[in-house]
Design a protein around this motif. Structure first.
Motif, PDB file in Angstrom:
ATOM      1  N   ARG A   1       0.843  -1.174   0.000  1.00  0.00           N
ATOM      2  CA  ARG A   1       0.000   0.000   0.000  1.00  0.00           C
ATOM      3  C   ARG A   1       0.891   1.241   0.000  1.00  0.00           C
ATOM      4  NH1 ARG A   1      -3.615   0.838   5.214  1.00  0.00           N
ATOM      5  NH2 ARG A   1      -3.487   3.001   4.498  1.00  0.00           N
ATOM      6  N   GLN A   2       0.383   2.290  -0.636  1.00  0.00           N
ATOM      7  CA  GLN A   2       1.140   3.539  -0.731  1.00  0.00           C
ATOM      8  C   GLN A   2       0.260   4.684  -0.279  1.00  0.00           C
ATOM      9  OE1 GLN A   2       2.322   4.958  -4.703  1.00  0.00           O
ATOM     10  NE2 GLN A   2       4.324   5.529  -3.862  1.00  0.00           N
ATOM     11  N   ASP A   3       0.683   5.349   0.775  1.00  0.00           N
ATOM     12  CA  ASP A   3      -0.026   6.505   1.296  1.00  0.00           C
ATOM     13  C   ASP A   3       0.754   7.770   0.927  1.00  0.00           C
ATOM     14  OD1 ASP A   3      -0.485   4.363   4.029  1.00  0.00           O
ATOM     15  OD2 ASP A   3      -2.064   4.965   2.648  1.00  0.00           O
TER      16      ASP A   3
ATOM     17  N   LEU B   1       6.226   2.811  -0.033  1.00  0.00           N
ATOM     18  CA  LEU B   1       5.364   1.634  -0.133  1.00  0.00           C
ATOM     19  C   LEU B   1       5.588   0.726   1.070  1.00  0.00           C
ATOM     20  CD1 LEU B   1       6.196   2.341  -3.352  1.00  0.00           C
ATOM     21  CD2 LEU B   1       4.709   0.384  -3.680  1.00  0.00           C
ATOM     22  N   LYS B   2       4.490   0.245   1.614  1.00  0.00           N
ATOM     23  CA  LYS B   2       4.558  -0.662   2.758  1.00  0.00           C
ATOM     24  C   LYS B   2       4.062  -2.044   2.341  1.00  0.00           C
ATOM     25  CE  LYS B   2       5.705   2.635   5.659  1.00  0.00           C
ATOM     26  NZ  LYS B   2       7.068   2.706   6.235  1.00  0.00           N
TER      27      LYS B   2
ATOM     28  N   SER C   1      -6.186   4.104   0.557  1.00  0.00           N
ATOM     29  CA  SER C   1      -4.809   4.076   0.088  1.00  0.00           C
ATOM     30  C   SER C   1      -4.801   3.665  -1.380  1.00  0.00           C
ATOM     31  CB  SER C   1      -3.997   3.069   0.912  1.00  0.00           C
ATOM     32  OG  SER C   1      -2.614   3.162   0.626  1.00  0.00           O
ATOM     33  N   VAL C   2      -3.606   3.647  -1.953  1.00  0.00           N
ATOM     34  CA  VAL C   2      -3.412   3.055  -3.275  1.00  0.00           C
ATOM     35  C   VAL C   2      -2.694   1.727  -3.070  1.00  0.00           C
ATOM     36  CG1 VAL C   2      -2.468   3.322  -5.577  1.00  0.00           C
ATOM     37  CG2 VAL C   2      -3.277   5.337  -4.325  1.00  0.00           C
ATOM     38  N   TYR C   3      -3.239   0.681  -3.656  1.00  0.00           N
ATOM     39  CA  TYR C   3      -2.708  -0.660  -3.467  1.00  0.00           C
ATOM     40  C   TYR C   3      -2.018  -1.136  -4.747  1.00  0.00           C
ATOM     41  CZ  TYR C   3      -5.384  -0.781   0.820  1.00  0.00           C
ATOM     42  OH  TYR C   3      -5.872  -0.502   2.073  1.00  0.00           O
TER      43      TYR C   3
ATOM     44  N   PRO D   1      -0.588  -1.545 -12.127  1.00  0.00           N
ATOM     45  CA  PRO D   1      -0.957  -0.122 -12.216  1.00  0.00           C
ATOM     46  C   PRO D   1      -1.614   0.431 -10.964  1.00  0.00           C
ATOM     47  CG  PRO D   1      -2.532  -1.456 -13.396  1.00  0.00           C
ATOM     48  CD  PRO D   1      -1.452  -2.392 -12.954  1.00  0.00           C
ATOM     49  N   GLY D   2      -2.012  -0.432 -10.035  1.00  0.00           N
ATOM     50  CA  GLY D   2      -2.567   0.039  -8.779  1.00  0.00           C
ATOM     51  C   GLY D   2      -4.087   0.070  -8.733  1.00  0.00           C
ATOM     52  N   THR D   3      -4.620   0.011  -7.506  1.00  0.00           N
ATOM     53  CA  THR D   3      -6.042   0.188  -7.226  1.00  0.00           C
ATOM     54  C   THR D   3      -6.170   1.296  -6.185  1.00  0.00           C
ATOM     55  OG1 THR D   3      -6.684  -2.108  -7.663  1.00  0.00           O
ATOM     56  CG2 THR D   3      -8.115  -0.821  -6.216  1.00  0.00           C
ATOM     57  N   ARG D   4      -6.912   2.338  -6.533  1.00  0.00           N
ATOM     58  CA  ARG D   4      -7.123   3.448  -5.594  1.00  0.00           C
ATOM     59  C   ARG D   4      -8.398   3.182  -4.828  1.00  0.00           C
ATOM     60  NH1 ARG D   4      -5.070   8.468  -4.938  1.00  0.00           N
ATOM     61  NH2 ARG D   4      -3.823   8.221  -6.822  1.00  0.00           N
ATOM     62  N   LEU D   5      -8.277   2.980  -3.515  1.00  0.00           N
ATOM     63  CA  LEU D   5      -9.409   2.640  -2.659  1.00  0.00           C
ATOM     64  C   LEU D   5      -9.697   3.763  -1.681  1.00  0.00           C
ATOM     65  CD1 LEU D   5     -11.468   0.527  -1.573  1.00  0.00           C
ATOM     66  CD2 LEU D   5      -9.657  -0.210  -0.008  1.00  0.00           C
TER      67      LEU D   5
END
Lengths: 114, 111
Positions: free
Chosen positions: A36-38, A43-44, A87-89, A107-111
Motif C-alpha cells: 500500500r502507498q499513502d 510503499l509498505k 490508500s493506493v494498493y 498499475p494500482g487500485t485506488r481505494l
C-alpha cells in the motif's frame, strides 16, 4: 505479455464493507507481493507469497487477508473496511528471490473508505 | 531496523539543468538497492539495481551510483519527460524477500 494486471482501478467502500482486490501476472513469476502507498510515505508491504499455497505477512498485514491458489493470481481481501485502509494498493511480482530480483508492479487500485 | 531516507522531497529543475537525488540507507547487510520511477496514477517502473559499493549503472540521462551508506541518482540534462517521482528501495540480508522503500523524490522538469 500484459505483465501484472490489477482490478478494479478505483473503488469506494463504506465502512464495514468487504471487497477483494484482484491481481494477475502472466510472467510465470513465483513471488508475488501486495503493497500500500499513502501520500508522502514509501510503499509498505502487506503480504507476500513465494508460490502457490504459501503466503506470509509483511509489515502492515492487519485488516487484510490473502490466498494464492495458482501461480498467476494473488487476491487481497479486505474485511470490515476502515477509513485507515484508504490508500493506493499495488501488486508486484518477481521471478526468483524477491530480495535480489527485480519486482514488477501493476498499475494500482485506488481505494477510498468513507 | 532497516531505514531508507530520500532527499530532497521535491526538486524543480529547468530543462537541461543537471542534478542529483540522494538515497541514504541503514541496513544490517545489503543484498541490493533498487531505483524505480513512478508517474502519477501508475505503478513503479524499474530502473536499476545496484549490489555493491562502487557500482554504477546508466540509462539514457540517468546514472545511479552506490556507496556503503547511500546511493545517488544523477539526472543529466533533464527533459520534461523525466518529470516523475523517483523511489529508492533496499533489500537486506535480514529481511528476505522484502523491500524497504523510501518516500521518494518528486522531480518536475520545466521547459
Amino acid at each position: 505479455n500484459a505483465g501484472v494486471t490489477q482490478t478494479p482501478k478505483f473503488r469506494i467502500l463504506k465502512i464495514g464493507q468487504s471487497m477483494t482486490l484482484q491481481c494477475t501476472q502472466d510472467m510465470n513469476h513465483n513471488y508475488m507481493y501486495w503493497y500500500r502507498q499513502d501520500p508522502g510515505m514509501g510503499l509498505k508491504l502487506i503480504y507476500y507469497s513465494v508460490g502457490a499455497g504459501i503466503t506470509d505477512k509483511g509489515e502492515v498485514p492487519n485488516g487484510y487477508n490473502v490466498s494464492r491458489s495458482t501461480t498467476e493470481d494473488f487476491p487481497l481481501r479486505l474485511e470490515l473496511a476502515a477509513p485507515s485502509q484508504t490508500s493506493v494498493y499495488f501488486c508486484a511480482s518477481s521471478y526468483e528471490r524477491g530480495a535480489t530480483d527485480t519486482q514488477y508492479f501493476g498499475p494500482g487500485t485506488r481505494l477510498t473508505v468513507l | 531496523e532497516d531505514q531508507v531516507t530520500q532527499s530532497p522531497e521535491a526538486l524543480r529543475l529547468q530543462e537541461g539543468e543537471s542534478s542529483s537525488l540522494n538515497c541514504s540507507y541503514t541496513v544490517s547487510g545489503l543484498r541490493g538497492l533498487f531505483w524505480y520511477r513512478q508517474d502519477p496514477g501508475k505503478g513503479p517502473e524499474f530502473l536499476f539495481t545496484l549490489y555493491s559499493a562502487g557500482e554504477e549503472k546508466e540509462k539514457e540521462r540517468l546514472k545511479a551510483t552506490l556507496t556503503k551508506k547511500e546511493s545517488f541518482l544523477h539526472i543529466t540534462a533533464p527533459k520534461p519527460e523525466d518529470s516523475a517521482t523517483y523511489l529508492c528501495a533496499v533489500a537486506s540480508t535480514d529481511s528476505w524477500g522484502k523491500l524497504q522503500f523510501g518516500a521518494g523524490t518528486q522531480v518536475v522538469v520545466t521547459p
